[in-house]
Design an enzyme around this catalytic site. Structure first.
Site, PDB file in Angstrom:
ATOM      1  N   ASP A  13       0.813  -1.217   0.000  1.00 42.40           N
ATOM      2  CA  ASP A  13       0.000   0.000   0.000  1.00 42.40           C
ATOM      3  C   ASP A  13       0.845   1.266   0.000  1.00 42.40           C
ATOM      4  OD1 ASP A  13      -2.222  -1.730   0.167  1.00 42.40           O
ATOM      5  OD2 ASP A  13      -1.845  -1.918   2.313  1.00 42.40           O
ATOM      6  N   ASN A  40      -4.484 -11.025  -3.230  1.00 43.04           N
ATOM      7  CA  ASN A  40      -4.379 -10.331  -1.936  1.00 43.04           C
ATOM      8  C   ASN A  40      -3.996  -8.875  -2.121  1.00 43.04           C
ATOM      9  OD1 ASN A  40      -1.934 -11.303  -2.889  1.00 43.04           O
ATOM     10  ND2 ASN A  40      -1.162 -11.916  -0.876  1.00 43.04           N
ATOM     11  N   ALA A  41      -3.450  -8.525  -3.285  1.00 38.28           N
ATOM     12  CA  ALA A  41      -3.074  -7.139  -3.560  1.00 38.28           C
ATOM     13  C   ALA A  41      -4.262  -6.356  -4.084  1.00 38.28           C
ATOM     14  CB  ALA A  41      -1.972  -7.101  -4.613  1.00 38.28           C
ATOM     15  N   HIS A  43      -4.390  -2.779  -6.102  1.00 39.33           N
ATOM     16  CA  HIS A  43      -3.681  -1.598  -6.609  1.00 39.33           C
ATOM     17  C   HIS A  43      -4.708  -0.547  -7.016  1.00 39.33           C
ATOM     18  CE1 HIS A  43       0.208  -4.029  -7.587  1.00 39.33           C
ATOM     19  NE2 HIS A  43      -0.034  -3.910  -6.308  1.00 39.33           N
ATOM     20  N   THR A 124      -5.625 -11.372   4.182  1.00 36.28           N
ATOM     21  CA  THR A 124      -6.658 -10.674   3.414  1.00 36.28           C
ATOM     22  C   THR A 124      -7.849 -11.592   3.113  1.00 36.28           C
ATOM     23  OG1 THR A 124      -5.626 -11.287   1.336  1.00 36.28           O
ATOM     24  CG2 THR A 124      -4.951  -9.183   2.295  1.00 36.28           C
ATOM     25  N   ARG A 255      -6.011   1.106   8.023  1.00 37.11           N
ATOM     26  CA  ARG A 255      -4.576   0.807   8.084  1.00 37.11           C
ATOM     27  C   ARG A 255      -3.952   1.436   9.316  1.00 37.11           C
ATOM     28  NH1 ARG A 255      -3.850   2.105   1.724  1.00 37.11           N
ATOM     29  NH2 ARG A 255      -4.702   0.157   0.938  1.00 37.11           N
ATOM     30  N   GLY A 323      -0.299  13.452  -5.340  1.00 37.16           N
ATOM     31  CA  GLY A 323      -1.759  13.377  -5.282  1.00 37.16           C
ATOM     32  C   GLY A 323      -2.206  12.017  -5.773  1.00 37.16           C
TER      33      GLY A 323
HETATM   34  P1  IMP Z   1      -2.159 -12.750   2.942  1.00 37.73           P
HETATM   35  O1  IMP Z   1      -1.146 -12.248   1.952  1.00 37.73           O
HETATM   36  O2  IMP Z   1      -3.578 -12.477   2.508  1.00 37.73           O
HETATM   37  O3  IMP Z   1      -1.888 -14.169   3.317  1.00 37.73           O
HETATM   38  O4  IMP Z   1      -1.973 -11.888   4.282  1.00 37.73           O
HETATM   39  C1  IMP Z   1      -0.774 -11.929   5.067  1.00 37.73           C
HETATM   40  C2  IMP Z   1      -0.411 -10.543   5.557  1.00 37.73           C
HETATM   41  O5  IMP Z   1      -0.016  -9.737   4.442  1.00 37.73           O
HETATM   42  C3  IMP Z   1      -1.562  -9.783   6.239  1.00 37.73           C
HETATM   43  O6  IMP Z   1      -1.003  -8.947   7.241  1.00 37.73           O
HETATM   44  C4  IMP Z   1      -2.113  -8.916   5.112  1.00 37.73           C
HETATM   45  O7  IMP Z   1      -2.763  -7.769   5.597  1.00 37.73           O
HETATM   46  C5  IMP Z   1      -0.830  -8.561   4.377  1.00 37.73           C
HETATM   47  N1  IMP Z   1      -1.012  -8.254   2.949  1.00 37.73           N
HETATM   48  C6  IMP Z   1      -1.105  -9.129   1.920  1.00 37.73           C
HETATM   49  N2  IMP Z   1      -1.242  -8.487   0.747  1.00 37.73           N
HETATM   50  C7  IMP Z   1      -1.209  -7.176   1.030  1.00 37.73           C
HETATM   51  C8  IMP Z   1      -1.259  -5.997   0.228  1.00 37.73           C
HETATM   52  O8  IMP Z   1      -1.360  -6.017  -1.002  1.00 37.73           O
HETATM   53  N3  IMP Z   1      -1.199  -4.814   0.904  1.00 37.73           N
HETATM   54  C9  IMP Z   1      -1.067  -4.744   2.252  1.00 37.73           C
HETATM   55  N4  IMP Z   1      -0.991  -5.814   3.044  1.00 37.73           N
HETATM   56  C10 IMP Z   1      -1.063  -7.019   2.436  1.00 37.73           C
HETATM   57 MG    MG Z   2      -2.792  -2.299  -1.829  1.00 44.33          MG
END
Ligand code: IMP
Ligand code: MG
Length: 336
Positions: A13, A40-41, A43, A124, A255, A323
């Site tokens: 992030d 999990n990301a 963007h 996530t 966050r 920004g």
């Molecule tokens: P997971 O990747 O969903 O298994 O989560 C494991 C840890 O990584 C947790 O603390 C999530 O919040 C963090 N996490 C995974 N992907 C992201 C992302 O894209 N941005 C921020 N935190 C992430």
């Molecule tokens: Mg993100």
């Protein structure tokens, strides 16, 4: 500058989506290849008054000339992928590697209910950890096994290496960030794979000798979602007072936040072998440069902050985020 790798420097992030979308418009790459863990990301891309929160399609989609690829190391959730194809209207220029792993409903169920994953680690819930577990067991389905993905299948490594041989520009889009790396991050409060620049190369099938630039994205303050230590963590009241309130793009969770951390910045530069730093959300700390594209506004406190980062990391800050929109950037690359 033919192959640039863009990676996250803290806990995700940092604004990779924004930096990537700017670079896609400015540098006109032939290919943007999504690396990283998977869905999990999130963007976030703002462009021409519209906001996109993408979990699969590369952030470079806003430039219609670009071929969009998803590497073999990336986990694909077909439902999310196909939804984003519709949303971005990129059907005819998107490719998924034959060997990308597939997230199924069962992975999401485990990830969002398992006490260790959901409770202790605070994942996530997108299914990436359980899918990578199956991949290590060699039972995971791959993209080539899924009928709905047949029109998109390609060999991402071949496409990228051929483009590089022809001298074309390619951008590798990392996801998550180095402090979430399974190997180098704050274990066990990390994601299910390495997230370094080297891993990003591996995800898309390019060797380390092909890389020209590694751009590590650092935010002007540090945030973290999920559990695990956050040095210098501020109270919710203080976060609100400073105007640093953010919510997770995938989970909507608030966050956690802390001031910029020079030791973590040094670590991020070292582990990624960064050649440049993109510094985002500078306008949140210094509202006077909000939405600026003007190099002459880098003076006073803003200049001091940038100088202090360059000194601590021995690495040039080349791109400044001022920004939320893809165009809100001060680009210093030509002045170096
Ligand atoms: P997971 O990747 O969903 O298994 O989560 C494991 C840890 O990584 C947790 O603390 C999530 O919040 C963090 N996490 C995974 N992907 C992201 C992302 O894209 N941005 C921020 N935190 C992430
Ligand atoms: Mg993100």
């Amino acid at each position: 500058m033919t192959l640039s790798v863009i990676c996250g420097g803290f806990w995700g992030d940092e604004g990779k989506g924004k930096v990537l979308s700017y670079l896609a418009l400015k540098d006109n790459p032939s290919i943007v290849a999504r690396a990283g863990v998977g869905t999990n990301a999130g963007h976030t891309i703002q462009f021409e008054g519209k906001e996109y929160k993408l979990r699969m399609i590369p952030s470079g989609f806003i430039n219609p000339e670009i071929r969009l690829l998803i590497g073999a190391g990336v986990l694909v959730d077909p439902n999310i992928f196909l939804k984003e194809i519709e949303e971005t209207k990129c059907k005819n220029r998107t490719g998924v590697d034959f060997q990308s792993g597939i997230i199924e409903e069962k992975h999401i169920e485990i990830d969002s209910s398992n006490a260790h994953l959901k409770g202790k680690i605070g994942t996530t819930g997108s299914g990436t950890g359980p899918a990578n577990q199956d991949r290590a067991m060699r039972t995971l389905k791959l993209a080539r096994d899924i009928p709905d993905l047949q029109p998109y299948l390609t060999d991402v490594s071949v496409e990228i290496n051929e483009a590089l041989d022809e001298g074309k520009i390619v951008q590798a889009e990392g996801s998550q960030a180095i402090l979430l790396s399974l190997f180098h991050g704050s274990y066990p409060y990390v994601t299910s794979k390495d997230t370094s620049a080297a891993a990003i190369c591996s995800d898309i099938g390019v060797g380390p000798t092909k890389v020209d630039e590694v751009i590590v994205v650092l935010k002007s303050f540090v945030t973290r979602v999920g559990t695990g230590d956050l040095p210098g963590e501020l109270s919710i009241e203080e976060i609100k007072k400073r105007g640093w309130v953010e919510f997770g793009a995938v989970t909507g969770r608030p966050r956690r936040a802390a001031p910029f951390n020079y030791d973590l910045a040094k670590k991020a530069v070292r582990l990624n072998g960064a050649t440049q730093i993109a510094l985002t959300k500078l306008d949140i700390i210094y509202p006077e440069i909000s939405k600026s594209n003007n190099i002459n506004q880098i003076k006073g406190d803003v200049e001091e902050f940038i100088d202090s980062i360059e000194e601590a990391t021995n690495t040039k800050v080349t791109i400044l985020g001022t920004g939320p929109s893809a165009e809100d950037i001060i680009d210093l690359r030509e002045n170096i």
